[in-house]
Write an enzyme that holds these catalytic residues in place. Structure first.
Site, PDB file in Angstrom:
ATOM      1  N   SER A 291       0.873  -1.170   0.000  1.00 28.59           N
ATOM      2  CA  SER A 291       0.000   0.000   0.000  1.00 28.59           C
ATOM      3  C   SER A 291       0.910   1.220   0.000  1.00 28.59           C
ATOM      4  O   SER A 291       1.918   1.250   0.710  1.00 28.59           O
ATOM      5  CB  SER A 291      -0.907   0.042   1.232  1.00 28.59           C
ATOM      6  OG  SER A 291      -1.896  -0.957   1.143  1.00 28.59           O
TER       7      SER A 291
ATOM      8  N   GLU B 257      -2.462  19.170  -3.939  1.00 19.74           N
ATOM      9  CA  GLU B 257      -3.831  19.172  -4.462  1.00 19.74           C
ATOM     10  C   GLU B 257      -4.698  18.081  -3.841  1.00 19.74           C
ATOM     11  O   GLU B 257      -5.895  18.053  -4.053  1.00 19.74           O
ATOM     12  CB  GLU B 257      -3.814  18.984  -5.991  1.00 19.74           C
ATOM     13  CG  GLU B 257      -3.080  20.051  -6.758  1.00 19.74           C
ATOM     14  CD  GLU B 257      -1.559  19.806  -6.866  1.00 19.74           C
ATOM     15  OE1 GLU B 257      -0.888  20.681  -7.442  1.00 19.74           O
ATOM     16  OE2 GLU B 257      -1.051  18.779  -6.365  1.00 19.74           O
ATOM     17  N   SER B 258      -4.152  17.139  -3.102  1.00 17.82           N
ATOM     18  CA  SER B 258      -4.816  16.084  -2.345  1.00 17.82           C
ATOM     19  C   SER B 258      -3.939  14.847  -2.286  1.00 17.82           C
ATOM     20  O   SER B 258      -2.846  14.930  -1.759  1.00 17.82           O
ATOM     21  CB  SER B 258      -6.211  15.763  -2.849  1.00 17.82           C
ATOM     22  OG  SER B 258      -6.899  15.023  -1.850  1.00 17.82           O
TER      23      SER B 258
ATOM     24  N   HIS C 168      -3.052   0.332  -3.830  1.00 21.16           N
ATOM     25  CA  HIS C 168      -3.063  -0.918  -3.072  1.00 21.16           C
ATOM     26  C   HIS C 168      -2.830  -2.042  -4.070  1.00 21.16           C
ATOM     27  O   HIS C 168      -3.618  -2.212  -5.002  1.00 21.16           O
ATOM     28  CB  HIS C 168      -4.381  -1.098  -2.330  1.00 21.16           C
ATOM     29  CG  HIS C 168      -4.744   0.101  -1.509  1.00 21.16           C
ATOM     30  ND1 HIS C 168      -4.138   0.386  -0.310  1.00 21.16           N
ATOM     31  CD2 HIS C 168      -5.609   1.114  -1.740  1.00 21.16           C
ATOM     32  CE1 HIS C 168      -4.634   1.515   0.168  1.00 21.16           C
ATOM     33  NE2 HIS C 168      -5.512   1.984  -0.689  1.00 21.16           N
TER      34      HIS C 168
ATOM     35  N   CYS D 167      -8.241  17.905  -5.757  1.00 18.86           N
ATOM     36  CA  CYS D 167      -9.157  19.010  -5.449  1.00 18.86           C
ATOM     37  C   CYS D 167      -9.041  20.113  -6.504  1.00 18.86           C
ATOM     38  O   CYS D 167      -7.994  20.290  -7.119  1.00 18.86           O
ATOM     39  CB  CYS D 167      -8.837  19.606  -4.072  1.00 18.86           C
ATOM     40  SG  CYS D 167      -9.040  18.411  -2.741  1.00 18.86           S
TER      41      CYS D 167
END
Length: 86
Positions: free
Chosen positions: A29, A36-37, A42, A57
């Site tokens: 993971s 921006e986020s 995974h 975002c």
């Protein structure tokens, strides 16, 4: 991790952090934090499966084109991976 960071940079997004965890038997993971986020990946080799969560975002600027480019880059890189196609 490098694939995620390179893809984000190519798409014009700003990487500000990263974290990855390799599970003892198998699987990984990874999260790349963006200004921006984030991108979360995974990898479950026992199921021959990869999931990628993209959150980009657009409240300070319209990042739709960057998000679309990032999606295209990651789709191509991940679908061509020797780990997935075995």
């Amino acid at each position: 991790m490098e694939v995620l960071k390179e893809a984000a940079n190519t798409a014009g997004l700003s990487v500000v952090g990263e974290l990855a965890f390799a599970f003892q038997s198998q699987g990984v993971s990874a999260v790349v934090l963006l200004s921006e986020s984030h991108i979360a990946l995974h990898f479950c080799p026992e199921e021959n499966q990869v999931t990628i969560d993209l959150h980009i975002c657009g409240y300070q600027e319209d990042n739709l084109a960057k998000a679309q480019l990032l999606t295209q880059i990651l789709t191509k890189k991940i679908s061509n991976s020797e780990y997935i196609n075995n």
